[in-house]
Design a protein around this motif. Structure first.
Motif, mmCIF file in Angstrom:
data_model
loop_
_atom_site.group_PDB
_atom_site.id
_atom_site.type_symbol
_atom_site.label_atom_id
_atom_site.label_comp_id
_atom_site.label_asym_id
_atom_site.label_seq_id
_atom_site.Cartn_x
_atom_site.Cartn_y
_atom_site.Cartn_z
ATOM 1 N N ALA A 67 34.010 40.824 44.216
ATOM 2 C CA ALA A 67 34.903 39.755 44.665
ATOM 3 C C ALA A 67 34.659 38.490 43.861
ATOM 4 C CB ALA A 67 34.698 39.488 46.147
ATOM 5 N N SER A 68 35.691 37.695 43.731
ATOM 6 C CA SER A 68 35.584 36.423 43.030
ATOM 7 C C SER A 68 36.645 35.465 43.538
ATOM 8 C CB SER A 68 35.744 36.627 41.522
ATOM 9 O OG SER A 68 37.020 37.157 41.233
ATOM 10 N N GLY A 69 36.467 34.185 43.225
ATOM 11 C CA GLY A 69 37.488 33.198 43.531
ATOM 12 C C GLY A 69 37.142 32.198 44.606
ATOM 13 N N GLY A 70 36.013 32.349 45.257
ATOM 14 C CA GLY A 70 35.646 31.379 46.274
ATOM 15 C C GLY A 70 35.250 30.055 45.670
ATOM 16 N N GLY A 71 35.035 29.061 46.540
ATOM 17 C CA GLY A 71 34.621 27.758 46.056
ATOM 18 C C GLY A 71 34.925 26.674 47.045
ATOM 19 N N LEU A 72 34.846 25.446 46.560
ATOM 20 C CA LEU A 72 35.095 24.265 47.377
ATOM 21 C C LEU A 72 36.504 23.751 47.094
ATOM 22 C CD1 LEU A 72 34.153 21.906 49.200
ATOM 23 C CD2 LEU A 72 33.284 20.807 47.108
ATOM 24 N N ARG A 98 42.604 31.373 45.335
ATOM 25 C CA ARG A 98 42.989 32.778 45.229
ATOM 26 C C ARG A 98 41.727 33.627 45.094
ATOM 27 N NH1 ARG A 98 45.547 36.262 40.387
ATOM 28 N NH2 ARG A 98 46.947 37.617 41.566
ATOM 29 N N LEU A 99 41.569 34.541 46.024
ATOM 30 C CA LEU A 99 40.451 35.472 45.970
ATOM 31 C C LEU A 99 40.924 36.791 45.347
ATOM 32 C CD1 LEU A 99 38.880 35.006 49.521
ATOM 33 C CD2 LEU A 99 38.456 33.695 47.431
ATOM 34 N N SER A 100 40.015 37.408 44.603
ATOM 35 C CA SER A 100 40.293 38.714 44.020
ATOM 36 C C SER A 100 39.146 39.652 44.336
ATOM 37 C CB SER A 100 40.428 38.613 42.493
ATOM 38 O OG SER A 100 41.467 37.754 42.126
ATOM 39 N N ASN A 111 47.677 48.489 42.695
ATOM 40 C CA ASN A 111 47.141 49.830 42.885
ATOM 41 C C ASN A 111 46.558 50.405 41.601
ATOM 42 O OD1 ASN A 111 47.810 49.874 45.611
ATOM 43 N ND2 ASN A 111 49.838 50.722 45.228
ATOM 44 N N ALA A 112 47.161 50.079 40.477
ATOM 45 C CA ALA A 112 46.673 50.618 39.201
ATOM 46 C C ALA A 112 45.279 50.094 38.869
ATOM 47 C CB ALA A 112 47.651 50.272 38.085
ATOM 48 N N LYS A 113 44.973 48.902 39.350
ATOM 49 C CA LYS A 113 43.678 48.276 39.067
ATOM 50 C C LYS A 113 42.730 48.342 40.263
ATOM 51 C CE LYS A 113 45.538 44.935 35.741
ATOM 52 N NZ LYS A 113 45.687 43.477 35.415
ATOM 53 N N ASN A 114 43.168 48.964 41.357
ATOM 54 C CA ASN A 114 42.347 49.009 42.587
ATOM 55 C C ASN A 114 41.862 47.610 42.964
ATOM 56 O OD1 ASN A 114 42.634 51.781 42.918
ATOM 57 N ND2 ASN A 114 40.813 52.240 41.710
ATOM 58 N N THR A 115 42.755 46.672 42.896
ATOM 59 C CA THR A 115 42.407 45.273 43.131
ATOM 60 C C THR A 115 43.276 44.689 44.229
ATOM 61 O OG1 THR A 115 41.684 44.983 40.843
ATOM 62 C CG2 THR A 115 42.216 42.993 42.083
ATOM 63 N N VAL A 116 42.640 43.895 45.083
ATOM 64 C CA VAL A 116 43.352 43.205 46.145
ATOM 65 C C VAL A 116 43.174 41.707 45.949
ATOM 66 C CG1 VAL A 116 41.395 43.289 47.756
ATOM 67 C CG2 VAL A 116 43.718 43.072 48.643
ATOM 68 N N TYR A 117 44.217 40.970 46.275
ATOM 69 C CA TYR A 117 44.216 39.514 46.114
ATOM 70 C C TYR A 117 44.516 38.849 47.454
ATOM 71 C CZ TYR A 117 44.973 41.073 41.302
ATOM 72 O OH TYR A 117 44.866 41.711 40.105
ATOM 73 N N LEU A 118 43.993 37.651 47.626
ATOM 74 C CA LEU A 118 44.328 36.848 48.788
ATOM 75 C C LEU A 118 44.655 35.449 48.294
ATOM 76 C CD1 LEU A 118 44.532 36.876 51.905
ATOM 77 C CD2 LEU A 118 42.232 35.870 51.937
ATOM 78 N N GLN A 120 30.264 41.811 48.586
ATOM 79 C CA GLN A 120 29.079 41.007 48.855
ATOM 80 C C GLN A 120 29.406 39.687 49.543
ATOM 81 O OE1 GLN A 120 30.664 41.110 46.066
ATOM 82 N NE2 GLN A 120 30.492 39.186 44.934
ATOM 83 N N GLY A 121 30.648 39.320 49.607
ATOM 84 C CA GLY A 121 31.020 38.065 50.251
ATOM 85 C C GLY A 121 31.133 36.925 49.254
ATOM 86 N N THR A 122 32.149 36.110 49.446
ATOM 87 C CA THR A 122 32.333 34.936 48.617
ATOM 88 C C THR A 122 32.615 33.742 49.537
ATOM 89 O OG1 THR A 122 33.556 34.000 46.727
ATOM 90 C CG2 THR A 122 34.813 35.385 48.251
#
Length: 119
Positions: A5-10, A18-20, A72-79, A111-113
């Protein structure tokens, strides 16, 4: 199966983030992906889920502000999170349900962001 996971912050109130989350490893099929969050002293709750068919579910507290999507092609979810509020502050966990057989699935967690909404 690993989730990255990535994209967290202040971010300031009213802002956007945007989280990925990308799933990798031995994956036959993904039934659902999504995000949960856990604020200090509280239980982990669902934020948004999306199925392989594109059906979505949102927590009432984020409806109209958050949008979940997946590649789906990248097995990736976004928020995509907009109009963020201080109460959105939490550790956000990526979640995936993998189909392991015709009758069984298995859940995995990232792992959590940390997302902090504060001025």
């Amino acid at each position: 199966v690993q989730l990255q996971a990535s994209g967290g912050g202040l971010v300031q109130p009213g802002g956007s983030l945007r989280l990925s989350c990308a799933a990798s490893g031995s994956i036959f099929s993904i039934e659902a992906m999504g995000w949960y969050r856990q604020a200090p002293g509280k239980q982990r709750d669902v934020v948004a889920l999306i199925t392989s068919g594109g059906n979505t579910h949102y927590a009432d507290s984020v409806k109209g502000r958050f949008t979940i999507s997946r590649d789906n092609a990248k097995n990736t979810v976004y928020l995509q999170m907009s109009s963020l509020k201080p109460e959105d502050t939490a550790v956000y966990y990526c979640y995936v349900r993998i189909v392991v057989s015709l009758t069984a699935t298995r859940d995995y967690w990232g792992q959590g962001t940390l997302v902090t909404v504060s001025s």
